[in-house]
Enzyme design. Structure first.
Site, mmCIF file in Angstrom:
data_model
loop_
_atom_site.group_PDB
_atom_site.id
_atom_site.type_symbol
_atom_site.label_atom_id
_atom_site.label_comp_id
_atom_site.label_asym_id
_atom_site.label_seq_id
_atom_site.Cartn_x
_atom_site.Cartn_y
_atom_site.Cartn_z
ATOM 1 N N LEU A 245 0.769 -1.224 0.187
ATOM 2 C CA LEU A 245 0.149 -0.207 -0.180
ATOM 3 C C LEU A 245 1.184 1.629 0.050
ATOM 4 O O LEU A 245 0.731 2.402 -0.258
ATOM 5 C CB LEU A 245 -1.277 0.076 0.850
ATOM 6 C CG LEU A 245 -1.752 -1.080 1.381
ATOM 7 C CD1 LEU A 245 -3.102 -1.111 2.782
ATOM 8 C CD2 LEU A 245 -2.815 -1.283 0.034
ATOM 9 N N TYR B 56 4.684 -22.288 17.024
ATOM 10 C CA TYR B 56 6.166 -22.131 16.356
ATOM 11 C C TYR B 56 6.868 -23.222 16.600
ATOM 12 O O TYR B 56 7.355 -24.000 17.118
ATOM 13 C CB TYR B 56 6.989 -21.352 16.994
ATOM 14 C CG TYR B 56 8.337 -20.467 15.672
ATOM 15 C CD1 TYR B 56 8.008 -19.686 15.079
ATOM 16 C CD2 TYR B 56 9.107 -21.223 15.659
ATOM 17 C CE1 TYR B 56 9.207 -19.194 14.056
ATOM 18 C CE2 TYR B 56 10.236 -21.450 15.231
ATOM 19 C CZ TYR B 56 10.183 -20.005 14.486
ATOM 20 O OH TYR B 56 11.139 -18.957 13.659
#
Lengths: 549, 549
Positions: free
Chosen positions: A265, A461
């Site tokens: 963006l 994780y």
């Protein structure tokens, strides 16, 4: 950083003694005979021919000056990709599918804006680049279908701390400032940001914000999204800045649309961050817990009581077993192994707790935390192992290089969900990874830790290790990545807790935010980047993964 | 609620004894002679003729059933506007500039979606409506320039709590659930949300989320934006739902684009909120501090140390003086007045601290907080005044009705900024309010309190009281509102800390988010609401304020 791996040359991190033998033993025959395969030399990396037109190059030079537009071989190679497993497999082999035609180094916000204007005018894709440590393909120099050339916008020159307001615990920091520089410059004011991702040595504040990074101490200091008070972002449509007021009801929070936008963006140039006084005391310690479920309940209770330590990290049984096996003859390892042996080695988890703050605060927090850990069956293994973990907290990626040379696949992936769903997600993802690699004849070791805890849930994780499939390294990786991603989406976890979307997670973003959510992101992009020059092929722009079909 | 004010009929809250005399004394002659002006009767309120076509009405009936489309006079009046000062001035006079042509009451998410589809198809504007308590014109039934009719979508039937996950401290709650219902239903599970805006008795969860509400205990429990884990939103383009995972790096946070969207992007139908165990102990107490600056430093130190009480509320010298003057002969008031008298009445502020939690936690927190307050010159005034504040915490709007009958202008506005800029903002806004009203010959009383504290700054909540300008009530209000808004924008404060933008703050949103920020919000709206049926004239769609030119 060296182009084929982590760290600078001469900064090697040898595998712990016995680790290789252990892996060979655990991974079986396929790994046993692999002869080392070192990376190719820099000059042997084959790059696509540069396609930047003279006019485009001249516009970039006008924006940043001749000295700050580089297109030599080494610069292009170093900016071709990030540090994901497929990135490194390809870089080590000297075959990169894409590279920037040039790298530009703007010196301030206005130069970033000028670079984007030049790119938009000349139809050149622009890839924002901080430390280049993305493990999800986020900085791969893709040009997309609509652009004939691609440049990387390296923000290294935006390295500064200014406007320190210690009373308000705010500081404005340049997006290109690396972790060590952030902390060094804030330390001059007696302050800290407290953000320590594993990539800390090389990654940058702008990269952290663009990827919604979480640090190893984020349970205490907050994720980077918690630490961002305000932002300044250059886009092809102009500059957008968000106010650093502490609380507001002035409509939707545009800051949260820009945080995590991964260079699609706009380019983050400055960040106003929340800072704190530097801790004067740090105490890291390791505990043994009966099993993963007990550890999870411990963390949940600590976090919901508001007393979880800054670092709260729980290894599952497999990670615990392998860590102890590799830890050699330290006293902690001996205690830990004795603990496991007493339990028949079937169970047992280690919990690393890192307390940071003033001396009184740390003492007080420990006094509150320890009874909770003991209540769940915790046995103290002491602080030496904790200090050791802390000293080695950034070492993981160095070890990966050594394993890749030994033809071992090693990768990590992460997710998060609510406490209620955590164990189900843990089992589903672990099973998917194991099945995918077993099906290819390379049964893996799969380890997991919980490293970020919230009132409502926690992260998972995963690290997995297997023998590389010779000649099919990317296909092998793709198989396990796809299986894990599908399992995460099916179980309702997030496709990424802190690695971001980049290219490698883009196929699953739609499952998480829905088709209308994707469209909303595309609408934002169309407004800020109407010609789509910013980071094509990332985030909302899902293409095939490396190794696919 | 009664159409012209706050609360239900028969639930009047008389002004404290002597308050009126005090105000007359302080405000001067203009207020002294005002004869009471009661509101008109409901049947005397003049409404614009309804313009809903038979086809549109039939489509709405198809969506929600005949029993849930109402267009009687009382229903239209009760949904014509919110509870802002200009709303009440006009409603009390029986002249409302706009009213819904009908009010629809969908029963679930799918019915909301069907209503929006019907509105889009038939060109009917739709105004989402929770408790109708907006004080910024957020629920005014404007149709905008592009729609021939307007309906209000009242979410009262979406009142439920389900999917309570106590382990994860999450619950999914219907958007139309009022404050007391939220707490009653959660209490069945031993849980609380802890969100207590002054409108608590009537406002709804959906309204809180749509307006980024803050509650009186938000320093402890967090703003509503902190308490939202996930959302379900119906839009004319489909449904968008955000995941309730505790932490994620999966791109921009779309939740934060929907929170605070004030019914312009979609209609929030369900919210997954973070909940906590209900507190078993509450202790409210009042302290006297030497002056506002000392109080601000006290709050800053408490918050940055992480020990600020759930309610942390500091009245400035003027608010303190008036509260004590109105408090009559209670022992606390006597102590407070003695404290002020000893300081020549020139200084002195009261600090209300509300501790909530378990008994041990509250005791522990008080033991940490009290030395800090004393260090800054704090003198304990005891808990009776604290309990009194707590008992009357929702009473402010009732008093406003009485003052309006007495032809007294009373309104509030709020802002926030960093600790570093807080006193400057305080002075600038107070001066602007005083100047604007003095210039019109109606010199005001201006009070302020700090009621929400953050690590980086705090809110300011101004109350101002003046004699009404007879026949120019709206022009008078507009003058002071414009002056205060301009002063806030010039000083870099947020135009609203918790009242939201609505219609009355829309002229200043651009100053806060910039022109490109406004465009980004418009791009999101164009994607989700392409024909612009949702809440025209609000948020990004600034029109003239009531009383302007």
């Amino acid at each position: 950083m060296r182009f084929w791996g982590w760290g600078t040359d001469g900064h090697d991190e040898p595998l712990p003694a016995g680790a290789l033998e252990l892996l060979r033993r655990e991974l079986g025959d396929a790994a046993a005979d692999a002869t080392p395969r070192p990376p190719v030399a820099l000059e042997d990396v084959r790059l696509p021919a540069a396609t930047l037109t003279d006019q485009a190059r001249a516009a970039l030079v006008a924006a940043v000056g001749e000295a700050h537009v580089r297109d030599d071989h080494a610069t292009r190679v170093l900016h071709a990709a990030g540090k994901s497993y497929p990135d490194l497999v390809r870089l080590r082999a000297g075959t990169v599918p894409s590279a920037p035609d040039a790298v530009v180094y703007p010196g301030d916000h206005d130069e970033v804006a000028a670079v984007l204007a030049a790119c938009a005018e000349h139809g050149v894709a622009a890839v924002p680049f901080g430390g280049g440590t993305s493990v999800v393909g986020g900085v791969e120099a893709l040009r997309g279908p609509d652009h004939a050339a691609v440049v990387t916008v390296d923000l290294a020159r935006l390295s500064f701390v200014r406007e320190v307001d210690a009373r308000s615990q705010l500081a404005t920091v340049g997006a290109g400032t690396t972790g060590p520089e952030v902390e060094r410059l804030l330390a001059e004011h007696g302050l800290t940001l407290g953000h320590y991702p594993q990539s800390f040595e090389f990654s940058t504040l702008g990269g952290w914000v663009a990827t919604r990074s979480a640090g190893q101490a984020s349970t205490g200091y907050g994720r980077i999204d918690d630490l961002v008070a305000g932002l300044r972002v250059a886009t092809p449509s102009g500059t957008i800045a968000t106010s650093a007021v502490p609380g507001t009801a002035a409509g939707p929070d545009l800051r949260e649309l820009l945080v995590g936008s991964e260079g699609t963006l706009g380019v983050i140039t400055e960040v106003t961050v929340r800072v704190r006084p530097r801790p004067t005391t740090a105490r890291y310690e390791v505990w043994a817990l009966p099993d993963l479920a007990a550890g999870i309940e411990t963390l949940r209770e600590l976090r919901q009581a508001g007393i979880a330590p800054a670092v709260s990290r729980l290894s599952d049984e497999e990670e615990t077993r392998l860590q102890l096996a590799m830890a050699g003859d330290s006293s902690t390892a001996k205690i830990g192994r004795a603990y496991l042996a007493a339990r028949g080695r079937a169970h047992g988890c280690t919990l690393t707790l890192g307390f940071e703050g003033g001396a009184d605060g740390v003492a007080d927090q420990r006094a509150r935390v320890h009874p909770v850990v003991r209540h769940h069956g915790g046995v103290a293994l002491g602080s030496r192992a904790g200090e050791k973990w802390r000293d080695g907290r950034f070492h993981g990626p160095y070890l990966r290089d050594e394993l890749l040379t030994r033809r071992v696949l090693v990768d990590t992936l992460e997710t998060a969900t609510t406490w209620g769903d955590l164990l189900d997600l843990y089992r589903a993802v672990g099973a998917a990874i194991r099945r995918a690699l077993r099906d290819r004849g390379t049964p893996p070791l799969v380890m997991c830790h919980v490293s970020h805890v919230y009132a409502t849930g926690a992260s998972l994780y995963f690290t997995f290790v297997a023998a590389q499939e010779d000649g099919a390294e990317l296909e092998q990786w793709h198989a396990v990545k796809a299986a894990a991603g599908d399992a995460i989406a099916a179980a309702g976890g997030t496709i990424t807790h802190h690695h971001a979307i980049g290219r490698d997670h883009a196929p699953w973003l739609g499952a998480e935010v829905g088709p209308l959510g994707l469209d909303l992101l595309r609408a934002a992009k169309a407004r800020l980047d109407p010609t789509g020059v910013l980071n094509p092929g990332k985030l909302v722009d899902a293409g095939p993964l490396p190794g696919a079909g």
